[in-house]
Design an enzyme around this catalytic site. Structure first.
Site, short mmCIF file in Angstrom:
data_model
loop_
_atom_site.label_atom_id
_atom_site.label_comp_id
_atom_site.label_asym_id
_atom_site.label_seq_id
_atom_site.Cartn_x
_atom_site.Cartn_y
_atom_site.Cartn_z
N GLU A 290 -49.84 -39.70 92.18
CA GLU A 290 -49.91 -39.61 90.82
C GLU A 290 -50.80 -40.66 89.71
O GLU A 290 -51.29 -40.53 89.08
CB GLU A 290 -48.56 -39.42 90.27
CG GLU A 290 -48.32 -39.34 88.80
CD GLU A 290 -46.88 -39.01 88.20
OE1 GLU A 290 -46.35 -37.66 88.52
OE2 GLU A 290 -46.31 -39.89 87.73
N HIS B 203 -57.45 -30.15 84.35
CA HIS B 203 -57.67 -30.28 82.70
C HIS B 203 -56.70 -29.28 81.95
O HIS B 203 -57.17 -28.74 81.21
CB HIS B 203 -59.29 -30.12 82.57
CG HIS B 203 -59.85 -31.10 82.72
ND1 HIS B 203 -60.48 -31.49 84.05
CD2 HIS B 203 -60.24 -32.24 82.07
CE1 HIS B 203 -61.09 -32.62 83.85
NE2 HIS B 203 -61.08 -33.17 82.61
N HIS C 17 -49.11 -33.65 81.61
CA HIS C 17 -47.70 -33.10 81.40
C HIS C 17 -46.68 -33.88 80.69
O HIS C 17 -47.16 -34.81 80.00
CB HIS C 17 -47.19 -33.02 82.99
CG HIS C 17 -46.80 -34.39 83.41
ND1 HIS C 17 -46.08 -34.33 84.76
CD2 HIS C 17 -47.31 -35.56 83.40
CE1 HIS C 17 -46.05 -35.50 85.09
NE2 HIS C 17 -46.67 -36.41 84.38
N HIS D 13 -52.68 -37.60 84.11
CA HIS D 13 -52.80 -38.38 85.44
C HIS D 13 -53.97 -37.84 86.08
O HIS D 13 -54.53 -36.86 85.84
CB HIS D 13 -51.74 -38.25 86.35
CG HIS D 13 -50.35 -38.74 85.97
ND1 HIS D 13 -50.03 -39.91 85.89
CD2 HIS D 13 -49.28 -37.96 85.66
CE1 HIS D 13 -48.87 -40.00 85.51
NE2 HIS D 13 -48.35 -38.97 85.31
N CYS E 31 -42.36 -41.04 80.11
CA CYS E 31 -43.13 -39.66 80.56
C CYS E 31 -42.34 -38.34 79.87
O CYS E 31 -42.84 -37.33 80.03
CB CYS E 31 -42.81 -39.50 81.85
SG CYS E 31 -43.90 -40.80 82.91
#
EC number: 4.1.2.50
Length: 151
Positions: A137, A76, A17, A32, A26
C-alpha cells in the site's frame, strides 16, 4: 519427479478508498500507488514440443489473468464498502462520472488481498496453484496472503 518452482509477476495500479468508521486519517477519501506481487507455483513444462516448454506459466498468461481480474478493475477507481453510509458518497461520485467500485468488505489491504486471491485462483490452469499475494500500500506497509495459511 519434477521440481516445483515459484514464479512472481509484479503489477501496479492507483486506487482510492476510504475506511468507514475508522478512527484515523484513512476515514477520509485518499489513494495509494499499490504494488501487487502475484506468486504461483507449479512444475515447468517438460514437453519439448510445447511452445511453453520450460515454463511454469507464461508470464504473459499470468499478466492477462491479473490485469483482467484486478488491475483493469481497481486502477483509477475509488473503492467503498457498500454496506456503510459511504454508499451515498459513492452514488454522488458515480453521478459525477467517477469510477467507483463498491465491495462487500472494508477496503483495507488485508481484505483486498483476500478478494484478489478469490478472483485469481479460479482463472489459473489446473496444474498451477496460487502460492501468495503481496499487496503493498505504501513504501513501508503491505499485506500478504499465503495459500499455506488458508488451506
Amino acid at each position: 519427479m519434477g521440481n516445483n518452482i515459484r514464479i512472481t509477476k509484479q503489477f501496479s495500479f492507483e486506487t482510492g478508498h476510504a475506511l468507514y468508521g475508522y478512527d484515523g486519517k484513512c476515514k477520509n477519501v485518499h489513494g495509494h500507488s499499490y504494488r501487487l506481487d502475484v506468486t504461483v507455483i507449479g512444475r515447468p513444462i517438460t514437453d519439448k514440443s510445447n511452445v511453453k516448454y520450460g515454463m511454469v506459466i507464461d508470464f504473459g498468461d499470468l499478466k492477462k489473468i491479473v490485469e483482467e481480474e484486478i488491475v483493469d478493475v481497481f486502477d483509477h477507481a475509488t473503492v467503498f464498502n457498500k454496506n456503510t453510509p459511504h454508499i451515498e458518497l459513492a452514488k454522488e461520485l458515480e453521478d459525477r462520472g467517477h469510477n467507483v467500485l463498491l465491495v462487500d468488505y472494508q477496503p483495507t489491504s488485508e481484505m483486498m488481498v483476500i478478494d484478489f486471491a478469490k478472483k485469481i485462483k479460479p482463472r489459473l490452469p489446473k496444474n498451477i496453484r496460487l502460492h501468495s499475494l503481496k499487496l503493498q500500500e505504501t513504501a513501508t506497509s503491505f499485506a500478504e496472503w499465503f495459500a499455506y495459511d488458508n488451506n
